[in-house]
Scaffold this active site. Structure first.
Site, PDB file in Angstrom:
ATOM      1  N   HIS A  28     -80.307 -45.960  15.081  1.00 28.36           N
ATOM      2  CA  HIS A  28     -81.541 -45.328  14.607  1.00 28.36           C
ATOM      3  C   HIS A  28     -82.368 -46.251  13.722  1.00 28.36           C
ATOM      4  CE1 HIS A  28     -84.179 -42.897  12.020  1.00 28.36           C
ATOM      5  NE2 HIS A  28     -84.291 -42.129  13.100  1.00 28.36           N
ATOM      6  N   HIS A  32     -85.630 -47.860  15.155  1.00 27.66           N
ATOM      7  CA  HIS A  32     -86.781 -47.631  14.289  1.00 27.66           C
ATOM      8  C   HIS A  32     -86.772 -48.737  13.238  1.00 27.66           C
ATOM      9  CE1 HIS A  32     -87.603 -43.126  15.107  1.00 27.66           C
ATOM     10  NE2 HIS A  32     -86.892 -43.625  16.104  1.00 27.66           N
ATOM     11  N   ARG A  72     -81.741 -48.001   7.677  1.00 24.16           N
ATOM     12  CA  ARG A  72     -81.453 -47.043   6.614  1.00 24.16           C
ATOM     13  C   ARG A  72     -80.394 -46.023   7.023  1.00 24.16           C
ATOM     14  NH1 ARG A  72     -86.423 -45.115   8.710  1.00 24.16           N
ATOM     15  NH2 ARG A  72     -86.401 -42.914   9.313  1.00 24.16           N
ATOM     16  N   HIS A 124     -92.072 -48.016  16.037  1.00 22.48           N
ATOM     17  CA  HIS A 124     -93.018 -47.918  14.914  1.00 22.48           C
ATOM     18  C   HIS A 124     -93.494 -49.298  14.454  1.00 22.48           C
ATOM     19  CE1 HIS A 124     -92.341 -43.654  14.768  1.00 22.48           C
ATOM     20  NE2 HIS A 124     -91.065 -43.799  14.450  1.00 22.48           N
ATOM     21  N   ASP A 181     -92.392 -39.391  19.006  1.00 20.37           N
ATOM     22  CA  ASP A 181     -91.249 -39.295  18.108  1.00 20.37           C
ATOM     23  C   ASP A 181     -91.039 -37.838  17.723  1.00 20.37           C
ATOM     24  OD1 ASP A 181     -89.201 -39.765  16.393  1.00 20.37           O
ATOM     25  OD2 ASP A 181     -90.316 -40.952  14.970  1.00 20.37           O
ATOM     26  N   GLU A 214     -90.621 -48.310   9.456  1.00 20.02           N
ATOM     27  CA  GLU A 214     -91.431 -47.114   9.689  1.00 20.02           C
ATOM     28  C   GLU A 214     -92.118 -46.637   8.412  1.00 20.02           C
ATOM     29  OE1 GLU A 214     -90.866 -42.522  11.341  1.00 20.02           O
ATOM     30  OE2 GLU A 214     -89.147 -43.862  11.236  1.00 20.02           O
TER      31      GLU A 214
END
Length: 261
Positions: free
Chosen positions: A26, A53, A29, A90, A141, A56
């Site tokens: 993902h 991602h 983070r 993103h 998204d 973002e």
């Protein structure tokens, strides 16, 4: 880290023309760096797309700096994870060096403009990414909008607002290519895009009167979902007469899910 899931999915859908299996971590983070590296290696060894991602939100940058001492894309570049199968979803807040790294690796940039607008996350440097050599593709998204045409045109129009200029990031042919051929490649479908078809109603008010010389411009900057007459994917008719063939079933499922029925 066990990777039985992708193998099982690949076996299950090996003969399904509607499905390709990709790998995703993902974000920095959400996934420990060592797991990101393992997934990236798995995807590279099997020539699979690898989605993440990246950059973002500004909070993501702050958290990445706190844990790793740098920003997400720079971290991935240092780890050798960026390549021609990497899809940066993103890619909103990037340094010039990170833009150059994404471009040099010929990565895909998966823009989700209506979501990024809805969440107030910012506007990516689309023009700089294109000039650096990154390849644009488009997706959704959070499903903030159901208008595929708006998702594509926003890559250019949002940049015009930011730059206070016209023709900033990409002309219609490049955007159309990103919405078709490049988009298919980014999710592992290769040349399969050539077999699928979308028919538009030439008499629809959004594109009526468009000549061949400006047809791409009319479709990208003018068309609305109302203009879509028929869609065929892998030999299957998905939309007929402007209506999804399973619309009633989908609507009933939606209404049940939110408690209307």
């Amino acid at each position: 880290m066990q990777l039985d899931g992708p193998r099982a999915l690949q076996a299950r859908y090996a003969n399904d023309p509607m499905v390709r299996v990709a790998v995703a971590a993902h974000s920095i983070r959400a996934v420990p760096l060592e797991h990101v590296a393992t997934l990236a290696t798995y995807a590279r060894d099997r020539q699979m797309p690898f989605h993440m991602h990246v950059a973002e939100q500004r909070r993501e940058l702050d958290e990445c700096r706190s844990e790793y001492g740098t920003t997400p894309v720079d971290l991935l570049a240092r780890q050798g994870i960026l390549d021609g199968r990497f899809v940066a979803i993103h890619a909103t807040h990037l340094t010039p060096a990170e833009i150059a790294a994404l471009g040099a690796a010929r990565t895909y940039i998966g823009l989700c403009r209506t979501t990024e607008r809805d969440l107030g996350d910012g506007t990516p440097e689309t023009a700089a990414l294109v000039q650096a050599g990154a390849r644009l593709c488009f997706g959704v998204d959070s499903h903030a909008s159901g208008d595929a045409f708006e998702e594509v045109r926003a890559a250019e129009l949002d940049m015009r607002v930011r730059a206070e200029a016209r023709h900033v990031a990409a002309e219609a042919p490049l955007l159309l290519d990103g919405a078709t051929r490049v988009g298919y490649q980014a999710i592992g479908f290769g040349i399969d895009w050539q077999a699928d078809r979308v028919w538009l109603d030439a008499g629809d008010a959004s594109i009526a009167g468009a000549g061949d010389d400006l047809l791409a411009d009319a479709v990208i900057f003018g068309a609305t979902p109302r203009a879509v007459d028929r869609v065929e994917v892998a030999g299957r008719v998905i939309v007929e007469g402007g209506r999804h063939v399973r619309y009633d079933e989908a609507l009933a499922g939606f209404q049940k899910a939110i408690g209307i029925l």
